[in-house]
Design a protein around this motif. Structure first.
Motif, PDB file in Angstrom:
ATOM      1  N   ASP A  71      24.820  73.134  50.440  1.00 20.12           N
ATOM      2  CA  ASP A  71      23.915  72.788  51.507  1.00 20.12           C
ATOM      3  C   ASP A  71      23.519  73.852  52.094  1.00 20.12           C
ATOM      4  O   ASP A  71      22.639  74.528  52.519  1.00 20.12           O
ATOM      5  CB  ASP A  71      23.967  71.598  52.321  1.00 20.12           C
ATOM      6  N   GLU A  72      24.960  74.614  52.678  1.00 20.71           N
ATOM      7  CA  GLU A  72      24.680  75.918  53.410  1.00 20.71           C
ATOM      8  C   GLU A  72      24.073  77.211  52.631  1.00 20.71           C
ATOM      9  O   GLU A  72      23.371  77.997  53.199  1.00 20.71           O
ATOM     10  CB  GLU A  72      26.110  76.152  54.130  1.00 20.71           C
TER      11      GLU A  72
ATOM     12  N   GLY B 289      21.915  76.925  50.132  1.00 25.15           N
ATOM     13  CA  GLY B 289      20.637  76.590  50.094  1.00 25.15           C
ATOM     14  C   GLY B 289      19.701  76.956  51.282  1.00 25.15           C
ATOM     15  O   GLY B 289      18.683  77.549  51.171  1.00 25.15           O
ATOM     16  N   LYS B 290      20.490  76.453  52.441  1.00 23.04           N
ATOM     17  CA  LYS B 290      19.575  76.982  53.732  1.00 23.04           C
ATOM     18  C   LYS B 290      19.564  78.628  53.886  1.00 23.04           C
ATOM     19  O   LYS B 290      18.569  78.763  54.178  1.00 23.04           O
ATOM     20  CB  LYS B 290      20.337  76.346  54.700  1.00 23.04           C
ATOM     21  N   ALA B 291      20.620  79.178  53.720  1.00 24.10           N
ATOM     22  CA  ALA B 291      20.559  80.572  53.882  1.00 24.10           C
ATOM     23  C   ALA B 291      19.715  81.460  52.843  1.00 24.10           C
ATOM     24  O   ALA B 291      19.125  82.199  53.281  1.00 24.10           O
ATOM     25  CB  ALA B 291      21.952  81.166  53.722  1.00 24.10           C
ATOM     26  N   SER B 292      19.506  80.732  51.627  1.00 23.74           N
ATOM     27  CA  SER B 292      18.636  81.283  50.736  1.00 23.74           C
ATOM     28  C   SER B 292      17.233  81.121  51.183  1.00 23.74           C
ATOM     29  O   SER B 292      16.323  82.199  51.102  1.00 23.74           O
ATOM     30  CB  SER B 292      18.940  80.653  49.373  1.00 23.74           C
ATOM     31  N   ALA B 293      16.978  80.035  51.509  1.00 24.01           N
ATOM     32  CA  ALA B 293      15.581  79.631  52.150  1.00 24.01           C
ATOM     33  C   ALA B 293      15.018  80.624  53.268  1.00 24.01           C
ATOM     34  O   ALA B 293      14.037  81.153  53.309  1.00 24.01           O
ATOM     35  CB  ALA B 293      15.410  77.908  52.504  1.00 24.01           C
ATOM     36  N   LYS B 294      16.168  80.869  54.204  1.00 25.86           N
ATOM     37  CA  LYS B 294      15.953  81.556  55.234  1.00 25.86           C
ATOM     38  C   LYS B 294      15.576  83.344  54.730  1.00 25.86           C
ATOM     39  O   LYS B 294      14.620  83.765  55.053  1.00 25.86           O
ATOM     40  CB  LYS B 294      17.140  81.539  56.098  1.00 25.86           C
TER      41      LYS B 294
ATOM     42  N   THR C 150      10.013  77.377  54.404  1.00 30.69           N
ATOM     43  CA  THR C 150      10.149  76.682  55.323  1.00 30.69           C
ATOM     44  C   THR C 150      11.183  75.388  55.145  1.00 30.69           C
ATOM     45  O   THR C 150      11.788  74.903  56.103  1.00 30.69           O
ATOM     46  CB  THR C 150       8.868  75.791  55.735  1.00 30.69           C
ATOM     47  N   ALA C 151      11.392  75.161  53.687  1.00 26.14           N
ATOM     48  CA  ALA C 151      12.396  74.169  53.361  1.00 26.14           C
ATOM     49  C   ALA C 151      13.297  74.705  52.164  1.00 26.14           C
ATOM     50  O   ALA C 151      12.875  75.609  51.483  1.00 26.14           O
ATOM     51  CB  ALA C 151      11.807  72.805  53.014  1.00 26.14           C
ATOM     52  N   ALA C 152      14.533  74.288  52.008  1.00 30.30           N
ATOM     53  CA  ALA C 152      15.595  74.739  51.170  1.00 30.30           C
ATOM     54  C   ALA C 152      15.122  73.973  49.840  1.00 30.30           C
ATOM     55  O   ALA C 152      14.609  73.043  49.689  1.00 30.30           O
ATOM     56  CB  ALA C 152      17.173  74.295  51.484  1.00 30.30           C
TER      57      ALA C 152
ATOM     58  N   SER D 168      19.704  71.987  47.501  1.00 30.47           N
ATOM     59  CA  SER D 168      20.750  71.263  48.383  1.00 30.47           C
ATOM     60  C   SER D 168      21.515  70.189  47.381  1.00 30.47           C
ATOM     61  O   SER D 168      21.072  70.373  46.399  1.00 30.47           O
ATOM     62  CB  SER D 168      20.022  70.396  49.444  1.00 30.47           C
TER      63      SER D 168
END
Ligand code: ACO
Length: 191
Positions: free
Chosen positions: A43-44, A46-51, A56-58, A61
């Motif tokens: 999850d983390e 995935g979020k960093a990749s999206a950022k 706007t969303a991962a 996850s």
């Protein structure tokens, strides 16, 4: 990327191959606590990749991985964080049914292996880790990079593909996928 738990206990190999079962090392199948930590790592990342891609969303996850028939290659550095290890990055691939146009504009229906998400931790980029992951995946899947499709590739990924695999000539598409000229070469023989 560091975590407040032992990465080496979850991921026993330098590169782990994960699918919908979310099992990495020997113990993750039978230890709910390790499964929960494994989900946190995915999850983390995935979020960093999206950022990093300003999404706007991962796209990635743990729960998405459990419901989709994708494969995720996760690279760790076992030595860092005083021996607890750190997550370096991941590469997610999967087959997608695509309607593509060849150089002549002829429709081609195919279900190639696609790069769906790819991320190396910010401070570790441009150190060859992405190449290590990508090469591992190519061997594991017995596929050539020119035979794959790339879902909305970032400028960094396009540069990566040009540098390491000399992929430069992309064939314009009407969807978000990028394919290169090699994709259509001898197509009939390819699945
Ligand atoms: N700017 C431009 N090109 C870059 C950059 C950057 N900041 N970082 C890596 N690259 C490309 C360059 O071609 C670079 O070669 P160079 O340093 O000689 O210019 C080459 O990648 C370096 O190769 P590696 O070190 O093996 O690649 P890295 O470990 O950095 O991994 C990756 C590449 C995954 C693209 C990484 O840079 C990253 O996570 N970027 C942010 C997230 C991202 O854009 N992911 C791709 C999303 S699109 C998709 O997944 C379908």
């Amino acid at each position: 990327m560091e975590f407040p738990f032992d990465i080496n206990q979850i991921f026993t190999e330098r590169i782990s191959v994960l699918d919908q079962n979310l099992v990495a090392g020997r113990w993750t199948a039978t230890r709910p606590d390790l499964q929960a930590n494994l989900a946190t790592v995915i999850d983390e990342l995935g979020k960093a990749s999206a950022k990093a891609q300003q999404l706007t969303a991962a796209v990635t996850s743990a729960s998405k991985l459990q419901t989709q028939r994708h494969q995720l290659y996760l690279l760790k550095d076992g030595e860092s964080s005083s021996g607890r290890g750190a997550a370096v990055g991941f590469l997610k691939v999967g087959h997608k049914k695509l309607f593509l146009l060849d150089r002549q504009g002829v429709h081609v229906e195919a279900e190639p292996l696609c790069v769906l998400d790819f991320y190396i931790a910010e401070n570790l980029q441009r150190h060859g880790y992405g190449l290590e992951l990508f090469d591992f995946m190519l061997q594991h899947k017995s596929v050539e990079p020119g035979r794959m499709a790339y879902d909305r590739p970032s400028p960094k990924l396009l540069s990566f593909l040009e540098k390491h695999y000399s992929l430069t000539q992309n064939v314009p598409q009407v969807n978000n996928f990028v394919v290169f000229e090699d994709f259509f070469f001898n197509r009939a023989a390819v699945q």
